[in-house]
Design a protein around this motif. Structure first.
Motif, short mmCIF file in Angstrom:
data_model
loop_
_atom_site.label_atom_id
_atom_site.label_comp_id
_atom_site.label_asym_id
_atom_site.label_seq_id
_atom_site.Cartn_x
_atom_site.Cartn_y
_atom_site.Cartn_z
N GLU A 355 43.40 38.79 36.50
CA GLU A 355 43.06 39.67 37.56
C GLU A 355 43.68 41.24 37.18
O GLU A 355 42.88 42.03 37.44
CB GLU A 355 43.97 39.39 38.75
N GLU A 401 38.44 37.70 40.53
CA GLU A 401 39.12 38.53 39.97
C GLU A 401 39.35 39.69 40.47
O GLU A 401 39.22 40.85 39.67
CB GLU A 401 39.15 38.30 38.48
N GLY A 403 40.81 42.32 41.96
CA GLY A 403 41.95 43.25 41.79
C GLY A 403 41.49 44.67 42.36
O GLY A 403 41.39 44.51 43.52
#
Length: 465
Positions: A355, A401, A403
């Motif tokens: 991430e 992922e 992020g």
């Protein structure tokens, strides 16, 4: 910083060049250690020098592994928008556990002291690269000689392998090999098939979709557009639609960086969409005379299009270097597409988490879009969230992922096809382009027509006409 046995020349001059011999062969490979130092010192001192040197030399071009490590770290820091003055660089190297291996702060200071002027970095980077190419040619020559003397390969195989070795080195030294145009690759694609300034008043780049252009005023310079979907929804098809509108319809150069599909697959999709020839016909080679006629009518426009494609380079640094080189050669470059983001790696060092790695990549791409003043479309996969809900429509929090993807993106564009889940859906043939984030305007859902048999999407009005 020495990792190879060092020999100094017999010259009494205190500034005699350092020379390193190969510890295994005892031979002296082509090298210029002073140029390696000046290159790195220039990159430490000046951001523009980093860009210029990065365009000329790769980490693997350095003779000393410590120099290669420094190059990677400097490029990664610059890519994140960080400064590389000695204290910050040493801190980053210490964090990575590399500071002592490269010689400590003293080695960094010596690199900086070796620089006559940061502007000379690119010149010395070319020298470093030339020495690396000469070393690779020598290594290839040894391998070819060994294979020839062994006598275990058929002559045709021996010649083929030797040519491949030399070709790989030659292509690696030619910037023109980074990207290819349809005009330079279409002949092989057609052989494979046979064998088996928009003028619209928009403030940005036209996407080819009327309602999307109306909502966004076109993709704007400096924007990061995240185009995301579950597998099989058609995000690569939509990305190619953007590239076709940019480079074939409006003759604005665009770049398509494909980490998933090869050149022939991309060309077949391009032919299918432009010539309206079934993609399955092209893949199978079952092309009728009428299909060939359609291809012939569209081929001149396709091969003349300034659409630059590459399938090489999956690290962030490599992608940044390729895009910058293309922008330098074609300042009018109007669009970059990366297919797809989760296949890009940071390279050079392990990330704390995947991430975190994706977050750093997305942030760097946003900074690159601003630096080069063009929109970057980054394709991305969604997680399984839509499949877990009764309503299968995706939302931006489904980004895998994620992020900082949502934070960095100026536009988050999600694809949804009802007929992907319900083949008998009354909305069969329709595709929703869900603008789930629009930093500079409203969000909306735009419906277009699915013509995946032609590897394209079109406006609903065009589909009905």
């Amino acid at each position: 910083m020495s990792v190879l046995p060092r020999q100094t020349t017999s010259t009494p001059d205190d500034h005699a060049p350092e020379i390193y011999d190969d510890p295994f062969t005892g031979r002296r490979p082509p090298q210029d250690i002073e140029s390696e130092r000046i290159t790195l010192g220039s990159m430490i001192l000046d951001e523009q020098a980093t860009i210029d040197c990065q365009n000329a030399v790769w980490p693997e071009d350095y003779l000393l592994p410590a120099h290669a490590t420094l190059h990677r770290v400097i490029v990664e820091m610059r890519g994140r928008g960080e400064q590389t003055h000695p204290q910050l660089l040493c801190a980053e190297l210490r964090r990575l556990g590399e500071l002592e291996r490269i010689g400590g702060p003293t080695a960094i200071a010596q690199l900086i002291q070796s620089v006559p002027t940061a502007a000379s970095g690119a010149y010395h980077a070319e020298i470093v690269h030339e020495c690396a190419v000469r070393r690779r040619l020598g290594e290839a020559g040894v391998r070819i000689t060994q294979a020839s003397h062994a006598g275990q390969q058929a002559l045709d195989e021996l010649l083929s392998n030797a040519a491949a070795e030399i070709s790989a080195i030659a292509h690696g030294t030619d910037d023109d090999g980074d990207f290819v145009t349809p005009g330079s690759t279409m002949a092989s694609t057609l052989a494979a098939v046979e064998a088996a300034k928009t003028g619209t008043g928009l403030t940005g780049l036209a996407t080819g979709f009327t309602d999307l252009d109306s909502l966004t005023s076109g993709f704007q310079p400096g924007q990061l557009i995240v185009l995301a979907a579950r597998p099989g929804m058609g995000k690569s098809t939509l990305a190619m639609d953007f590239a076709r509108a940019c480079s074939i319809k409006h003759q604005v150069p665009s770049a398509f960086i494909s980490l998933e599909m090869g050149i022939n697959e991309l060309n077949m999709r391009l032919l299918s969409a432009e010539a309206r020839v079934g993609l399955h016909h092209l893949r199978s080679g079952n092309v009728t005379d009428d299909d060939w006629a359609r291809i012939a009518r569209r081929l001149p426009d396709i091969t003349a299009a300034p659409l630059y494609v590459t399938e090489a380079g999956d690290t962030l640094g490599a992608i940044q270097a390729k895009i910058r080189r293309l922008k330098n050669k074609h300042p009018e470059l109007g669009l970059v597409i990366i297919d797809y983001l989760q296949l890009v790696r940071l390279g050079g060092r392990p990330a704390e988490s995947r991430e975190r790695e994706v977050s750093e990549i997305s942030r760097s791409l946003k900074l690159l879009a601003k630096e080069l003043e063009l929109p970057i479309v980054a394709l991305a996969q969604l997680n399984r969230g839509p499949e877990m809900r009764a309503d299968k429509r995706p939302i931006k929090s489904d980004l895998r992922e994620s992020g900082s993807l949502e934070q960095d993106a100026d536009i988050v564009l999600l694809l949804y096809r009802d007929d992907a889940y319900e083949p008998e859906s009354p909305r069969s043939g329709e595709v929703d382009l869900i603008v789930d984030k629009h930093r500079n305007g409203p969000t909306a859902t735009i419906t277009v027509a699915n013509q995946l048999h032609y590897s394209r999407f079109v406006d609903m009005a065009e589909d009905l006409s």
